[in-house]
Write an enzyme that holds these catalytic residues in place. Structure first.
Site, PDB file in Angstrom:
ATOM      1  CG  ASP A  14      13.501  -1.465  29.453  1.00 24.55           C
ATOM      2  OD1 ASP A  14      12.452  -2.064  29.675  1.00 24.55           O
ATOM      3  OD2 ASP A  14      13.800  -0.974  28.347  1.00 24.55           O
TER       4      ASP A  14
HETATM    5  C1  GLC Z   1      14.425   2.736  26.072  1.00 27.06           C
HETATM    6  C2  GLC Z   1      13.460   1.663  25.713  1.00 27.06           C
HETATM    7  C3  GLC Z   1      12.143   1.879  26.377  1.00 27.06           C
HETATM    8  C4  GLC Z   1      12.324   2.090  27.841  1.00 27.06           C
HETATM    9  C5  GLC Z   1      13.334   3.159  28.133  1.00 27.06           C
HETATM   10  C6  GLC Z   1      13.639   3.293  29.585  1.00 27.06           C
HETATM   11  O1  GLC Z   1      14.072   3.935  25.508  1.00 27.06           O
HETATM   12  O2  GLC Z   1      13.270   1.593  24.342  1.00 27.06           O
HETATM   13  O3  GLC Z   1      11.293   0.796  26.140  1.00 27.06           O
HETATM   14  O4  GLC Z   1      11.082   2.422  28.374  1.00 27.06           O
HETATM   15  O5  GLC Z   1      14.523   2.878  27.462  1.00 27.06           O
HETATM   16  O6  GLC Z   1      14.303   2.197  30.095  1.00 27.06           O
HETATM   17  C1  GLC Z   2      16.664  -1.276  27.046  1.00 21.51           C
HETATM   18  C2  GLC Z   2      16.604   0.230  27.016  1.00 21.51           C
HETATM   19  C3  GLC Z   2      17.714   0.932  27.641  1.00 21.51           C
HETATM   20  C4  GLC Z   2      18.217   0.243  28.847  1.00 21.51           C
HETATM   21  C5  GLC Z   2      18.485  -1.203  28.517  1.00 21.51           C
HETATM   22  C6  GLC Z   2      19.009  -1.933  29.673  1.00 21.51           C
HETATM   23  O1  GLC Z   2      17.304  -1.808  25.942  1.00 21.51           O
HETATM   24  O2  GLC Z   2      16.602   0.714  25.719  1.00 21.51           O
HETATM   25  O3  GLC Z   2      17.390   2.251  27.905  1.00 21.51           O
HETATM   26  O4  GLC Z   2      19.363   0.886  29.294  1.00 21.51           O
HETATM   27  O5  GLC Z   2      17.287  -1.798  28.148  1.00 21.51           O
HETATM   28  O6  GLC Z   2      19.499  -3.175  29.320  1.00 21.51           O
END
Ligand code: GLC
Ligand code: GLC
Length: 819
Positions: A485
């Site tokens: 993300d």
């Molecule tokens: C969190 C989010 C997931 C994402 C991951 C890496 O675990 O739930 O959707 O892929 O962060 O950013």
């Molecule tokens: C999502 C993911 C997380 C990440 C965040 C960034 O909520 O869970 O891992 O750090 O996005 O905003």
């Protein structure tokens, strides 16, 4: 290094022996519609289906002190005030114990010869939390004490409840009848639901107004009613409605008294909401619910039913390996966590407020991979819900609200990886069940029934959504983000407060909202890993032309990756919007990333040139630590506007070189796949929580479940865990250990058994129920290899290959000899 409890494997419980855990250690009650979070000191809250839209009790996140608000029992024993769970009064107890089990929690406290044991659970098919309090006088003289219950109502919408005070301080309404306190805010007008809190005994008083019970200037630790030893019979009129029962109790030496409380939720048909007066709640349904659990015998039966349900679920897959910690994770806790993540996605934990996110498309599809064998019918329903939020071009809403099941337009779509997870999840469902019929199921696009198409069509648009959105190197466009993300290659944000997840720089408006240059290698390798499942489905359906066409796209993608995204010793992470490499030796920081590597290895990209072994070596050298694999290395030390959120995290935390246990699993799978059973198991044991129990004070979060992240080697708190419970790690590590290391993997045509284990193991046993039959699997490893099946027999008959056929029922003995 210190532990705060121990595993009780026979009872499938974790036993916490000190209330001062390094962080609240929680459990989840309920697996169907009514859910509770409960900490080892009884903090937490409950909700119905949706932690944001239907919150039943109130909880304050990020509070000081931590974990305030829950369901509390207070005892005033001649001026000594205490709680069975120690908090919130925090009077030192003579003994304390919390047992978190499968869907229940038992908290026992003892003070001055009075013992209070409280069992909390949500029974099967029941919209309420049952709390049984067993009070015993273990002393030599009679005891008279005052007993109080406490719960604080949330005014349903948790977001509104913690912001809209100008309205909410005037709307709260209750009703009290006998020993039952009803919470009915907004029931008169647009809501057809209410909640209640009851006890199966007469009471000597109650409170329903928070300020009367606690006192405006007091806290949960010294509620004035408890201190005074007397309820006020207060009646909430706006402000903050609560429910508290009060009873004076006398116990002779050795005497026990049992009270059963129920905190329930009721929905009523709109035309049956009230009694004849049009004002009083129609309590028919509530009374029926109360009647179901108003004696200790009924409670015992409900608890037994719950335990039996869990025994049955956990009996579907079972291992007996030489390592107790593996057995404990696989047979109990990892599977349990998979149920929780399946139910809650990333919505409500002690790190997720239940407000921010509903069900994630990517998250929930992955959660199915670890859950599908438990209750395939529920997985099927979820797959259809998820697919219903997909858009006609194969793109997806990134999240949906569980109550409405509608795609959430605040967060929108254009996450480049989303569609691919659905190919994997539908594939895993069919492999588990053999239910090819799901592909014919008519499933809407964008929740619009007039746009319904068979599920197979959803897989096709998912696959081609990738193919139709390629960049200059023939790799998938990165769009807003992929699995990570925080890699936001079209964001270029320089303004505080802009959401990296939803903001894309206007400079890309003309190109359709995101860069047509930035490409994700991770999505490329996920495509080559998931794509064959789609091809396998088409072949099974006899659609050979379509299968060949899809296979050609996969082959082309592999070629593109090898030509443009292999950095010599590992795979690149991406091309950014300027066309520069990300995750390359050429980069100053962030030279290697974990995400694309595992899928590349399992897709055998560049295998002839040894890319798999080189990549595994590079991972071991650059990413591995004693607490798991970091996400990238070196960590970013400054803000790279072209990369987005990732470089905003301090090095070692979260996506910036944190140990993301989720994609550690992909490497575990890949190492096992490549025959490196020792390496796979090393990574597994670095992160599996039971292996870290001894360092609980450092690790901080629950030693029985995975957290999303452990601080990486660049962090000053290296080894400290965060974000426990709701993480894709649960499902993926279940896949890694059961399907890749233990190697029992459902396939379209049967059950594949192809272990990849530590060479020291003499073998192991496993039991797997699969499509109605039971397989007792014995694996022998006389030559101490990691991988390679020398012989496989089923019921004494030798079989070619490693796939055991799916039988129609019966018990079958499978013997595998490695060598
Ligand atoms: C969190 C989010 C997931 C994402 C991951 C890496 O675990 O739930 O959707 O892929 O962060 O950013
Ligand atoms: C999502 C993911 C997380 C990440 C965040 C960034 O909520 O869970 O891992 O750090 O996005 O905003």
């Amino acid at each position: 290094m210190q532990k705060f409890g121990h595993f009780d494997d026979a009872k499938k419980e974790y036993v916490i022996t000190s209330p001062r855990t390094p962080y609240p250690w929680i459990n989840y009650l309920g697996t169907q519609a009514f859910f509770s979070l409960i900490s080892n000191t009884a903090g937490g809250y409950c909700f119905y289906k949706d932690a944001r839209l239907r919150r039943i009790t109130r909880y304050r996140y990020n509070n000081v002190p931590i974990d305030m608000g829950g369901r509390y029992f207070y005892i005033n024993d001649n001026g000594t005030i205490w709680n069975p769970g120690w908090s919130p009064v925090k009077t030192e107890l003579d003994s304390y114990e919390c047992r978190h089990g499968m869907g229940y929690t038992i908290i026992t406290g003892k003070k001055n010869d009075l013992k209070a044991e409280v069992t909390f659970f949500v029974p099967q098919n029941y919209d309420g939390e049952v709390q049984q309090v067993v009070l015993t006088n273990e002393g030599k003289s009679a005891k008279t004490f005052k007993f109080f219950s406490f719960a604080e109502w949330c005014l349903w919408d948790a977001q509104d409840d913690c912001t809209n005070f100008q309205r909410n301080f005037s709307t709260g309404r209750v009703e009290v009848v006998g020993s039952t306190i009803y919470h009915k805010t907004e029931y008169r007008d647009r809501r057809d639901h209410f909640a209640f809190y009851t006890v199966n005994d007469t009471i000597d008083g109650y409170d329903t107004d928070r300020d009367s019970f606690i006192g405006l200037y007091n806290g949960f630790n010294d509620p004035q009613a408890v201190v005074a030893g007397k309820a006020n019979n207060s009646f909430a009129d706006g402000w903050s409605p609560i429910a508290s029962h009060y009873k004076e109790i006398t116990l002779q030496p050795g005497e026990t008294k049992t009270l059963v409380f129920v905190l329930g939720y009721v929905e009523m048909p709109a035309d049956k909401k009230f009694e004849a007066d049009g004002v009083t709640i129609n309590k028919e349904k509530a009374l029926a619910m109360i009647d179901k659990f108003n004696t200790p015998e009924k409670v015992a039966a409900g608890l037994a039913e719950l335990k039996a349900a869990w025994d049955k679920l956990l009996g579907i897959f079972n291992v007996n390996t030489p390592d107790d910690k593996v057995n404990r994770m696989v047979n109990i806790w990892n599977q349990y966590q998979c149920m929780v993540t399946f139910n809650l996605s990333r919505s409500a934990s002690y790190f997720e407020s239940g407000i921010g996110r509903g069900m994630g498309f990517r998250d929930s599809n992955q959660d199915i991979l670890g859950f599908v064998h438990q209750i395939p019918d529920r997985a099927r329903e979820r797959l259809i819900d998820l697919a219903s939020t997909q858009l006609e071009d194969g793109g997806c809403y990134h999240q949906y609200q569980p109550l409405t099941k509608k795609g959430n337009s605040d967060i929108g779509g254009d996450f480049s990886d989303d569609p691919l997870w659905m190919i994997l999840s539908v594939g895993s469902y069919i492999k588990e069940t053999g239910d090819w019929g799901i592909l014919d199921e008519l499933v809407p696009y964008d929740n619009d029934a007039s746009k319904a198409k068979p599920m197979l069509d959803h897989l096709t648009v998912s696959f081609y959504h990738i193919v139709n959105n390629l960049g200059p190197h023939g790799l998938p466009l990165a769009m807003r983000a992929d699995w990570n993300d925080c890699i936001n290659l079209s964001c270029f944000s320089d303004t505080p407060g802009e959401s990296f997840q939803t903001y894309t720089n206007p400079k890309f408006a003309a190109e359709g909202g995101y860069s047509k240059i930035a490409e994700s290698v991770m999505v490329a390798t996920l495509f080559t890993y998931a794509g064959p499942t789609y091809v396998g489905i088409l072949k099974h359906l006899g659609k050979n032309d379509e299968a060949a066409k899809a296979q050609a796209e996969i082959d082309k993608m592999k070629k593109n990756v090898m030509e443009s995204a292999f950095d010599g010793d590992w795979f690149l992470r991406a091309y950014d919007a300027n066309g520069n490499k990300m995750g390359s030796k050429e980069c100053e920081e962030g030279q290697i990333f974990i995400e694309p590597q595992g899928f590349a290895i399992m897709s055998e990209i560049g295998k002839e040139q040894g890319a798999d072994k080189k990549t595994l070596a590079a991972i071991d050298e650059r990413l591995n630590t004693k607490y798991g694999l970091v996400l990238n290395n070196p960590a970013f030390t400054k803000y790279y506007i072209q990369y987005g959120e990732i470089s905003t995290y301090p090095g070692g935390y979260k996506e910036n070189a944190g140990i993301f246990t989720h994609n550690n699993a992909w490497i575990i799978c890949a190492a096992a796949y490549a025959g490196e059973g020792d390496q796979a198991f090393k990574y597994y044991s670095e992160i599996a929580p039971a292996f870290n129990e001894e360092i609980s004070d450092l690790h901080k979060t629950e030693p029985y479940v995975y957290g999303q992240m452990v601080a990486g080697k660049d962090a000053s708190r290296f080894g400290e865990g965060k974000n426990s419970w709701l993480t894709g790690t649960a499902a993926w590590n279940m896949v890694a250990i059961s399907q890749y290391i233990i190697g029992v993997q459902p396939d379209f045509d049967g059950l594949k058994v192809d272990p990849s284990i530590p060479h020291e193991w003499d073998g192991f046993k496993a039991t797997r129920q699969f499509r109605g039959a039971t397989y007792n699997i014995t694996v022998e490893n006389p030559n101490h290899v990691c991988k390679g099946v020398k012989s496989l027999t089923v019921d004494g008959k030798a079989i070619d290959g490693v796939v055991v056929p799916a039988f129609d029922g019966g018990v079958h003995e499978v013997v595998v000899v490695l060598g």
